[in-house]
Design a protein around this motif. Structure first.
Motif, mmCIF file in Angstrom:
data_model
loop_
_atom_site.group_PDB
_atom_site.id
_atom_site.type_symbol
_atom_site.label_atom_id
_atom_site.label_comp_id
_atom_site.label_asym_id
_atom_site.label_seq_id
_atom_site.Cartn_x
_atom_site.Cartn_y
_atom_site.Cartn_z
ATOM 1 N N THR A 1 42.677 25.572 84.099
ATOM 2 C CA THR A 1 41.712 25.471 85.201
ATOM 3 C C THR A 1 42.296 24.686 86.373
ATOM 4 O OG1 THR A 1 39.866 25.557 83.635
ATOM 5 C CG2 THR A 1 39.400 24.692 85.836
ATOM 6 N N VAL A 2 42.964 23.562 86.071
ATOM 7 C CA VAL A 2 43.553 22.741 87.130
ATOM 8 C C VAL A 2 44.663 23.506 87.844
ATOM 9 C CG1 VAL A 2 44.853 20.627 87.591
ATOM 10 C CG2 VAL A 2 42.929 20.565 86.022
ATOM 11 N N ALA A 3 45.447 24.270 87.090
ATOM 12 C CA ALA A 3 46.519 25.062 87.698
ATOM 13 C C ALA A 3 45.943 26.127 88.624
ATOM 14 C CB ALA A 3 47.370 25.699 86.606
ATOM 15 N N GLU A 4 44.862 26.772 88.188
ATOM 16 C CA GLU A 4 44.219 27.796 89.016
ATOM 17 C C GLU A 4 43.678 27.211 90.315
ATOM 18 O OE1 GLU A 4 41.239 29.558 86.585
ATOM 19 O OE2 GLU A 4 42.664 30.528 85.232
ATOM 20 N N LEU A 5 43.251 25.953 90.272
ATOM 21 C CA LEU A 5 42.728 25.300 91.470
ATOM 22 C C LEU A 5 43.829 24.886 92.436
ATOM 23 C CD1 LEU A 5 39.990 23.081 89.780
ATOM 24 C CD2 LEU A 5 39.603 25.021 91.298
ATOM 25 N N GLY A 6 45.081 24.920 91.975
ATOM 26 C CA GLY A 6 46.201 24.662 92.876
ATOM 27 C C GLY A 6 46.690 23.235 92.920
ATOM 28 N N PHE A 7 46.275 22.410 91.964
ATOM 29 C CA PHE A 7 46.740 21.022 91.951
ATOM 30 C C PHE A 7 48.091 20.897 91.253
ATOM 31 C CE2 PHE A 7 42.114 20.543 92.431
ATOM 32 C CZ PHE A 7 42.066 19.664 93.503
ATOM 33 N N ASP A 8 48.763 19.759 91.479
ATOM 34 C CA ASP A 8 50.068 19.500 90.856
ATOM 35 C C ASP A 8 49.938 18.830 89.497
ATOM 36 O OD1 ASP A 8 51.496 20.471 93.108
ATOM 37 O OD2 ASP A 8 51.152 18.565 94.124
ATOM 38 N N PRO B 1 50.192 13.764 73.215
ATOM 39 C CA PRO B 1 51.233 14.800 73.254
ATOM 40 C C PRO B 1 50.663 16.208 73.440
ATOM 41 C CG PRO B 1 51.681 13.248 71.479
ATOM 42 C CD PRO B 1 50.303 12.924 71.998
ATOM 43 N N LYS B 2 49.498 16.476 72.871
ATOM 44 C CA LYS B 2 48.874 17.791 73.028
ATOM 45 C C LYS B 2 48.480 18.040 74.476
ATOM 46 C CE LYS B 2 46.902 17.539 68.358
ATOM 47 N NZ LYS B 2 45.628 17.457 67.596
ATOM 48 N N LEU B 3 47.941 17.011 75.126
ATOM 49 C CA LEU B 3 47.553 17.154 76.529
ATOM 50 C C LEU B 3 48.773 17.356 77.409
ATOM 51 C CD1 LEU B 3 45.606 17.064 78.909
ATOM 52 C CD2 LEU B 3 45.622 14.562 78.765
ATOM 53 N N VAL B 4 49.816 16.555 77.181
ATOM 54 C CA VAL B 4 51.040 16.673 77.987
ATOM 55 C C VAL B 4 51.654 18.055 77.822
ATOM 56 C CG1 VAL B 4 53.414 15.828 78.229
ATOM 57 C CG2 VAL B 4 51.527 14.200 78.026
ATOM 58 N N GLU B 5 51.687 18.563 76.586
ATOM 59 C CA GLU B 5 52.266 19.876 76.322
ATOM 60 C C GLU B 5 51.468 20.983 77.014
ATOM 61 O OE1 GLU B 5 55.081 22.441 75.079
ATOM 62 O OE2 GLU B 5 55.113 20.255 74.857
ATOM 63 N N ALA B 6 50.141 20.879 76.974
ATOM 64 C CA ALA B 6 49.305 21.888 77.636
ATOM 65 C C ALA B 6 49.533 21.892 79.138
ATOM 66 C CB ALA B 6 47.832 21.616 77.320
ATOM 67 N N LEU B 7 49.673 20.727 79.728
ATOM 68 C CA LEU B 7 49.932 20.636 81.164
ATOM 69 C C LEU B 7 51.300 21.203 81.518
ATOM 70 C CD1 LEU B 7 48.523 17.027 81.772
ATOM 71 C CD2 LEU B 7 47.496 19.154 82.587
ATOM 72 N N LYS B 8 52.319 20.837 80.739
ATOM 73 C CA LYS B 8 53.675 21.316 81.015
ATOM 74 C C LYS B 8 53.753 22.835 80.948
ATOM 75 C CE LYS B 8 56.533 17.347 79.654
ATOM 76 N NZ LYS B 8 57.544 16.848 78.678
ATOM 77 N N ALA B 9 52.969 23.434 80.066
ATOM 78 C CA ALA B 9 53.013 24.883 79.880
ATOM 79 C C ALA B 9 52.631 25.642 81.138
ATOM 80 C CB ALA B 9 52.105 25.289 78.721
ATOM 81 N N VAL B 10 51.863 24.986 82.031
ATOM 82 C CA VAL B 10 51.468 25.637 83.289
ATOM 83 C C VAL B 10 52.027 24.897 84.507
ATOM 84 C CG1 VAL B 10 49.410 26.764 82.363
ATOM 85 C CG2 VAL B 10 49.243 24.416 83.200
ATOM 86 N N GLY B 11 53.078 24.091 84.273
ATOM 87 C CA GLY B 11 53.776 23.433 85.379
ATOM 88 C C GLY B 11 53.088 22.222 85.958
ATOM 89 N N LEU B 12 52.219 21.576 85.179
ATOM 90 C CA LEU B 12 51.502 20.388 85.647
ATOM 91 C C LEU B 12 52.001 19.140 84.941
ATOM 92 C CD1 LEU B 12 47.840 21.775 85.656
ATOM 93 C CD2 LEU B 12 49.476 21.757 87.532
ATOM 94 N N GLU B 13 51.585 17.991 85.458
ATOM 95 C CA GLU B 13 51.953 16.713 84.852
ATOM 96 C C GLU B 13 50.795 15.730 84.957
ATOM 97 O OE1 GLU B 13 55.073 14.731 86.965
ATOM 98 O OE2 GLU B 13 54.128 15.028 88.925
ATOM 99 N N ILE B 14 50.922 14.638 84.220
ATOM 100 C CA ILE B 14 49.996 13.520 84.381
ATOM 101 C C ILE B 14 50.542 12.656 85.510
ATOM 102 C CG2 ILE B 14 49.071 11.425 83.326
ATOM 103 C CD1 ILE B 14 49.116 12.867 80.635
#
Length: 208
Positions: A7-14, A36-49
């Protein structure tokens, strides 16, 4: 976590400010299992914390070391401390002086982990940092790369009104992040959040 990331990736955030605290995206007692699960999910769509919002405000808390160590291992570089509260019956300066060693021990620890600590100014009569002078005093002697202010223009305007430029100037040498929100005063004399540009935050701030 996958749905959040998508959802965050679709909204265009980094990236996101991930809440690793009670009631957050990750509970402190489950940080080693769930972060680790959250970080992995974010990385999969090019996002970070980009920032980890935490319940951390001292090394004496039961989960502080595990939360920061786990976050550092996963590549999180910045975290936001929980905020301190004043006790009304104790002189203000005495309380600020007592916080000095607490912040020092915490900063030594997260610096060794390669992390930057951020303290956000909050509005409120009991909030340490509601007057920006609190934070300017507490940040003395620290490089911003180790301990910095997360400047919140909404809270600064609630507390400072027309003096927000002075507050921002005071915070700027210690700046680590900026939070942008807006508010109006409700009839019960409490600040109520509204969409950006619809409230009392001065648009001139954005030019800075």
């Amino acid at each position: 976590y996958d749905q959040l990331a998508e959802t965050v990736a679709e909204l265009g955030f980094d990236g996101i400010e991930a809440t690793v605290r009670d009631g957050g995206h990750v509970l402190p007692e489950r940080v080693e299992e769930d972060l680790p699960k959250l970080v992995e999910a974010l990385k999969a769509v090019g996002l970070e914390i980009t920032i980890m919002a935490s319940s951390v405000n001292s090394l004496a808390q039961p989960h502080t070391r595990r939360v920061l160590t786990t976050a550092s291992r996963l590549g999180v570089k910045r975290y936001r401390l929980a905020y301190y509260r004043y006790q009304p019956q104790i002189p203000v300066i005495r309380q600020l002086d007592a916080l000095g060693p607490v912040l020092k021990d915490l900063t030594v620890f997260h610096k060794e982990l390669g992390m930057q600590g951020l303290y956000q100014n909050h509005a409120g009569a009991q909030s340490v940092g509601a007057p920006i002078w609190d934070l300017q005093r507490l940040m003395q002697g620290y490089a911003p790369s180790d301990l910095a202010i997360a400047f919140d223009i909404r809270h600064a305007t609630v507390e400072g009104g027309l003096a927000w430029p002075l507050h921002f100037r005071l915070a700027t040498p210690h700046l680590g992040a900026v939070y942008i929100k807006d508010f109006v005063w409700s009839p019960d004399r409490k600040p109520r959040n509204v969409p950006l540009g619809k409230g009392n935050v001065d648009p001139r701030f954005f030019a800075l």
